[in-house]
Design a protein around this motif. Structure first.
Motif, PDB file in Angstrom:
ATOM      1  N   TYR A  68       6.726 -39.702  25.379  1.00 16.76           N
ATOM      2  CA  TYR A  68       5.014 -39.798  25.033  1.00 16.76           C
ATOM      3  C   TYR A  68       4.790 -40.246  24.341  1.00 16.76           C
ATOM      4  O   TYR A  68       4.926 -38.975  22.648  1.00 16.76           O
ATOM      5  CB  TYR A  68       5.071 -38.923  25.808  1.00 16.76           C
ATOM      6  CG  TYR A  68       5.202 -38.297  27.471  1.00 16.76           C
ATOM      7  CD1 TYR A  68       4.619 -38.927  28.302  1.00 16.76           C
ATOM      8  CD2 TYR A  68       6.446 -38.109  27.192  1.00 16.76           C
ATOM      9  CE1 TYR A  68       5.328 -38.215  29.633  1.00 16.76           C
ATOM     10  CE2 TYR A  68       7.077 -37.374  28.601  1.00 16.76           C
ATOM     11  CZ  TYR A  68       6.343 -37.580  29.620  1.00 16.76           C
ATOM     12  OH  TYR A  68       7.205 -37.805  30.933  1.00 16.76           O
ATOM     13  N   LEU A  69       3.770 -41.263  24.346  1.00 19.81           N
ATOM     14  CA  LEU A  69       3.089 -41.395  22.209  1.00 19.81           C
ATOM     15  C   LEU A  69       1.671 -40.086  22.170  1.00 19.81           C
ATOM     16  O   LEU A  69       1.737 -39.132  21.129  1.00 19.81           O
ATOM     17  CB  LEU A  69       2.586 -42.834  22.669  1.00 19.81           C
ATOM     18  CG  LEU A  69       2.915 -43.715  22.448  1.00 19.81           C
ATOM     19  CD1 LEU A  69       1.859 -45.324  22.881  1.00 19.81           C
ATOM     20  CD2 LEU A  69       3.766 -43.589  21.032  1.00 19.81           C
ATOM     21  N   GLN A 200       1.409 -32.330  15.140  1.00 20.65           N
ATOM     22  CA  GLN A 200       2.059 -31.799  16.131  1.00 20.65           C
ATOM     23  C   GLN A 200       1.571 -30.916  17.109  1.00 20.65           C
ATOM     24  O   GLN A 200       1.702 -30.376  18.320  1.00 20.65           O
ATOM     25  CB  GLN A 200       3.489 -32.176  16.666  1.00 20.65           C
ATOM     26  CG  GLN A 200       3.907 -33.289  16.682  1.00 20.65           C
ATOM     27  CD  GLN A 200       5.490 -33.599  15.114  1.00 20.65           C
ATOM     28  OE1 GLN A 200       6.309 -32.585  15.570  1.00 20.65           O
ATOM     29  NE2 GLN A 200       5.899 -34.830  15.975  1.00 20.65           N
ATOM     30  N   LYS A 201       1.725 -29.399  15.967  1.00 21.95           N
ATOM     31  CA  LYS A 201       1.317 -28.278  16.639  1.00 21.95           C
ATOM     32  C   LYS A 201      -0.366 -28.781  16.674  1.00 21.95           C
ATOM     33  O   LYS A 201      -0.667 -27.774  18.643  1.00 21.95           O
ATOM     34  CB  LYS A 201       1.139 -27.219  15.175  1.00 21.95           C
ATOM     35  CG  LYS A 201       2.836 -27.005  15.166  1.00 21.95           C
ATOM     36  CD  LYS A 201       2.605 -25.613  14.097  1.00 21.95           C
ATOM     37  CE  LYS A 201       3.953 -25.779  13.810  1.00 21.95           C
ATOM     38  NZ  LYS A 201       4.288 -24.180  12.880  1.00 21.95           N
ATOM     39  N   GLY A 218      -1.259 -38.334  16.225  1.00 22.85           N
ATOM     40  CA  GLY A 218       0.057 -38.548  16.390  1.00 22.85           C
ATOM     41  C   GLY A 218      -0.004 -40.217  15.323  1.00 22.85           C
ATOM     42  O   GLY A 218       1.455 -40.562  14.986  1.00 22.85           O
ATOM     43  N   LYS A 219      -1.010 -40.828  15.203  1.00 27.25           N
ATOM     44  CA  LYS A 219      -0.681 -41.909  14.552  1.00 27.25           C
ATOM     45  C   LYS A 219      -0.888 -42.119  12.939  1.00 27.25           C
ATOM     46  O   LYS A 219      -0.392 -42.367  12.499  1.00 27.25           O
ATOM     47  CB  LYS A 219      -2.166 -42.593  15.266  1.00 27.25           C
ATOM     48  CG  LYS A 219      -1.982 -44.285  13.987  1.00 27.25           C
ATOM     49  CD  LYS A 219      -3.215 -45.316  14.732  1.00 27.25           C
ATOM     50  CE  LYS A 219      -3.766 -46.088  13.755  1.00 27.25           C
ATOM     51  NZ  LYS A 219      -3.463 -46.464  12.873  1.00 27.25           N
ATOM     52  N   LYS A 222       3.017 -41.101  12.638  1.00 28.52           N
ATOM     53  CA  LYS A 222       3.625 -42.039  12.913  1.00 28.52           C
ATOM     54  C   LYS A 222       3.749 -42.527  11.393  1.00 28.52           C
ATOM     55  O   LYS A 222       4.621 -43.161  11.284  1.00 28.52           O
ATOM     56  CB  LYS A 222       3.486 -42.960  13.659  1.00 28.52           C
ATOM     57  CG  LYS A 222       4.214 -44.079  14.050  1.00 28.52           C
ATOM     58  CD  LYS A 222       4.361 -44.935  15.335  1.00 28.52           C
ATOM     59  CE  LYS A 222       5.243 -45.793  16.047  1.00 28.52           C
ATOM     60  NZ  LYS A 222       6.657 -45.455  16.095  1.00 28.52           N
ATOM     61  N   THR A 223       2.466 -42.465  10.438  1.00 29.51           N
ATOM     62  CA  THR A 223       2.543 -43.833   9.571  1.00 29.51           C
ATOM     63  C   THR A 223       3.194 -43.160   8.673  1.00 29.51           C
ATOM     64  O   THR A 223       4.127 -43.747   7.885  1.00 29.51           O
ATOM     65  CB  THR A 223       1.042 -43.959   8.729  1.00 29.51           C
ATOM     66  OG1 THR A 223       0.345 -44.761   9.938  1.00 29.51           O
ATOM     67  CG2 THR A 223       0.970 -44.370   7.784  1.00 29.51           C
ATOM     68  N   ARG A 224       3.350 -41.534   7.739  1.00 23.91           N
ATOM     69  CA  ARG A 224       4.272 -40.707   7.471  1.00 23.91           C
ATOM     70  C   ARG A 224       5.453 -40.730   7.804  1.00 23.91           C
ATOM     71  O   ARG A 224       6.058 -40.628   6.790  1.00 23.91           O
ATOM     72  CB  ARG A 224       3.699 -39.530   7.231  1.00 23.91           C
ATOM     73  CG  ARG A 224       2.175 -39.554   7.190  1.00 23.91           C
ATOM     74  CD  ARG A 224       1.459 -40.120   5.294  1.00 23.91           C
ATOM     75  NE  ARG A 224       0.470 -39.660   5.522  1.00 23.91           N
ATOM     76  CZ  ARG A 224       0.476 -38.495   4.554  1.00 23.91           C
ATOM     77  NH1 ARG A 224       0.483 -37.458   3.967  1.00 23.91           N
ATOM     78  NH2 ARG A 224      -1.437 -37.959   4.549  1.00 23.91           N
ATOM     79  N   SER A 225       5.906 -40.811   9.049  1.00 21.23           N
ATOM     80  CA  SER A 225       7.484 -41.113   8.982  1.00 21.23           C
ATOM     81  C   SER A 225       7.438 -42.570   8.956  1.00 21.23           C
ATOM     82  O   SER A 225       9.079 -42.756   9.015  1.00 21.23           O
ATOM     83  CB  SER A 225       7.615 -40.939  11.180  1.00 21.23           C
ATOM     84  OG  SER A 225       8.125 -41.113  11.160  1.00 21.23           O
ATOM     85  N   LEU A 226       6.994 -43.326   9.472  1.00 22.54           N
ATOM     86  CA  LEU A 226       7.543 -44.685   8.885  1.00 22.54           C
ATOM     87  C   LEU A 226       7.906 -44.699   6.933  1.00 22.54           C
ATOM     88  O   LEU A 226       9.026 -45.473   6.538  1.00 22.54           O
ATOM     89  CB  LEU A 226       6.162 -45.788   9.332  1.00 22.54           C
ATOM     90  CG  LEU A 226       6.435 -47.068   8.352  1.00 22.54           C
ATOM     91  CD1 LEU A 226       7.857 -47.810   9.180  1.00 22.54           C
ATOM     92  CD2 LEU A 226       5.435 -48.052   8.630  1.00 22.54           C
ATOM     93  N   HIS A 227       7.257 -44.294   5.896  1.00 23.07           N
ATOM     94  CA  HIS A 227       6.910 -44.089   4.399  1.00 23.07           C
ATOM     95  C   HIS A 227       8.544 -42.865   4.784  1.00 23.07           C
ATOM     96  O   HIS A 227       8.955 -43.515   3.957  1.00 23.07           O
ATOM     97  CB  HIS A 227       6.185 -42.801   4.192  1.00 23.07           C
ATOM     98  CG  HIS A 227       4.384 -44.067   4.357  1.00 23.07           C
ATOM     99  ND1 HIS A 227       3.203 -43.534   3.806  1.00 23.07           N
ATOM    100  CD2 HIS A 227       4.290 -45.251   4.964  1.00 23.07           C
ATOM    101  CE1 HIS A 227       2.714 -44.544   3.998  1.00 23.07           C
ATOM    102  NE2 HIS A 227       3.214 -45.201   4.340  1.00 23.07           N
ATOM    103  N   ASN A 228       8.477 -42.357   5.155  1.00 23.57           N
ATOM    104  CA  ASN A 228      10.025 -41.553   5.347  1.00 23.57           C
ATOM    105  C   ASN A 228      11.408 -42.125   5.580  1.00 23.57           C
ATOM    106  O   ASN A 228      12.103 -42.111   4.394  1.00 23.57           O
ATOM    107  CB  ASN A 228       9.998 -40.080   6.065  1.00 23.57           C
ATOM    108  CG  ASN A 228       8.875 -39.024   4.987  1.00 23.57           C
ATOM    109  OD1 ASN A 228       8.443 -39.019   4.592  1.00 23.57           O
ATOM    110  ND2 ASN A 228       9.075 -37.741   5.807  1.00 23.57           N
TER     111      ASN A 228
END
Length: 406
Positions: A68-69, A200-201, A218-219, A222-228
């Protein structure tokens, strides 16, 4: 003192082991979730709010996963959070940094030939750079420049090159590479601790309160997750680099580090494309190989070498080389205070890695290691504590090459 040295060495081993275990857990989950996210498929009839689903098989069973986005309509009773892998990887890494580089600052952190400074100043620069690096990165992501992922990644790459060069102007080559990895890992872990999990919290709290979550959280996550995602592989290289002086202890070490980030991005692009079912761009491996060859060349170009020559001779051939006596005296004068059956350097009670230079035979048998560690590169002595000169390093190179040609 000897008992304390033994305890300290085992404490370092325990911290390194913990760091490897937690790092495997974090990187493994990162690879899995990126692959899962890219492999999601959409189909008619998905529940409301579901972005896609994936069927997987493992361990004798099948898994049906839906994403779920923003959030599902109702909060599930059980929710697994993936965060402690990241936290413990960073904490164990910093603990290891403190044990090895802060506890042994004179040997591993400071190189007087690079910059004269006291241990407290070096430690303050080390810790401060990690904090400042994160704050600068975080503000850059929150600025207007952070609205475009591609532009932001290019800007961050340029900044990483500057940081790589800056660290080599402050610390020893070994410490510079380690700190480049540490500042990257700090950004990655802080992304999880200060951005991804808090966002997320917020979403979870909105669901519990019956509010509709804002998709912006969420956006951002997701950007920070892309960097990681793209920083993972360079960090692994940098953490392993202390075993390879041709990477960190040569003249163009900061250029080598910069190219490593490019290779990491290329390899990650291959996996991302494959997991997203967009084909397998094999060209990324070819380009990575070319870049790696450039790294090899950069590691030896100051000495105008063509790389490691094939070894087929015995230690006697090095012992009979013209410059052997001078090389022997250099090694015994600059290295044997630690590399001996009974080291004379304060705090060293056993020869590191059991490498000893008590006799001519032992020196001749270690010709290749001496050439790599103290000739081609400046890895040894650590921080050049014994004051080996450029002329002496050149002598060691000449001795090795004579042995090869005999």
């Amino acid at each position: 003192m000897q008992d304390f040295a033994i305890f300290w060495d085992w404490l370092s081993f325990a911290a390194r082991w913990l760091h490897v275990i937690t790092g495997i857990a974090w990187i493994g989950s990162s690879f899995y979730f990126i692959a899962l996210d890219l492999g999601l498929r959409q189909r008619p009839g998905l529940p409301e709010g579901a972005h896609g689903e994936e069927w997987q098989v493992h361990g004798g069973g099948f898994y049906h996963i839906q994403k779920y986005l923003v959030a599902p309509a109702e909060m599930p009773e059980h929710l697994t959070w993936f965060k402690w892998e990241s936290y413990w990887t960073w904490m164990s890494g910093f603990f290891l940094l403190a044990i090895v580089y802060y506890g042994g600052a004179d040997l591993y952190l400071i190189d007087p030939n690079v910059l004269e400074m006291s241990a407290p100043v070096a430690i303050a620069l080390s810790a401060g750079s990690l904090v400042i690096g994160w704050l600068f990165y975080d503000q850059l992501c929150k600025s207007p420049l952070g609205r475009n992922d591609t532009s932001l990644m290019l800007i961050l790459y340029v900044i990483l090159i500057i940081i790589a060069w800056g660290y080599t102007q402050i610390f020893s080559g070994r410490a510079a590479f380690l700190h480049l990895g540490a500042i990257t890992a700090t950004i990655m872990s802080a992304n999880v601790f200060l951005v991804i999990i808090p966002n997320q919290k917020i979403v979870v709290a909105d669901l519990i309160a019956g509010r509709k979550p804002d998709p912006k959280y969420g956006k951002i996550a997701k950007t920070r997750s892309l960097h990681n995602n793209y920083l993972t592989l360079p960090v692994i290289f940098l953490m392993l680099s202390n075993h390879y002086p041709l990477a960190y202890a040569t003249e163009f070490n900061w250029v080598i580090a910069s190219i490593v980030f490019m290779i990491g991005v290329l390899i990650r692009h291959y996996f991302n494309s494959m997991h997203a079912r967009k084909g397998q761009p094999h060209w990324t491996w070819g380009l990575s190989a070319v870049l790696f060859i450039i790294i090899i060349w950069l590691s030896t170009v100051p000495e105008e070498l063509t790389g490691e020559k094939k070894l087929s001779m015995t230690a006697e051939r090095f012992a009979s080389a013209q410059h052997f006596e001078a090389a022997r005296d250099t090694v015994m004068g600059r290295c044997a205070m630690c590399h001996a059956a009974e080291p004379s350097w304060e705090g060293i009670y056993h020869a590191p890695k059991n490498v000893r230079f008590d006799s001519e035979n032992e020196i001749a048998e270690r010709a290749r290691e001496i050439y790599l560690q103290a000739g081609v590169s400046h890895a040894m002595p650590p921080g050049n504590v014994s004051g080996i000169t450029p002329e002496e390093r050149a002598l060691l190179v000449a001795w090795f090459e004579e042995g090869l040609s005999n």
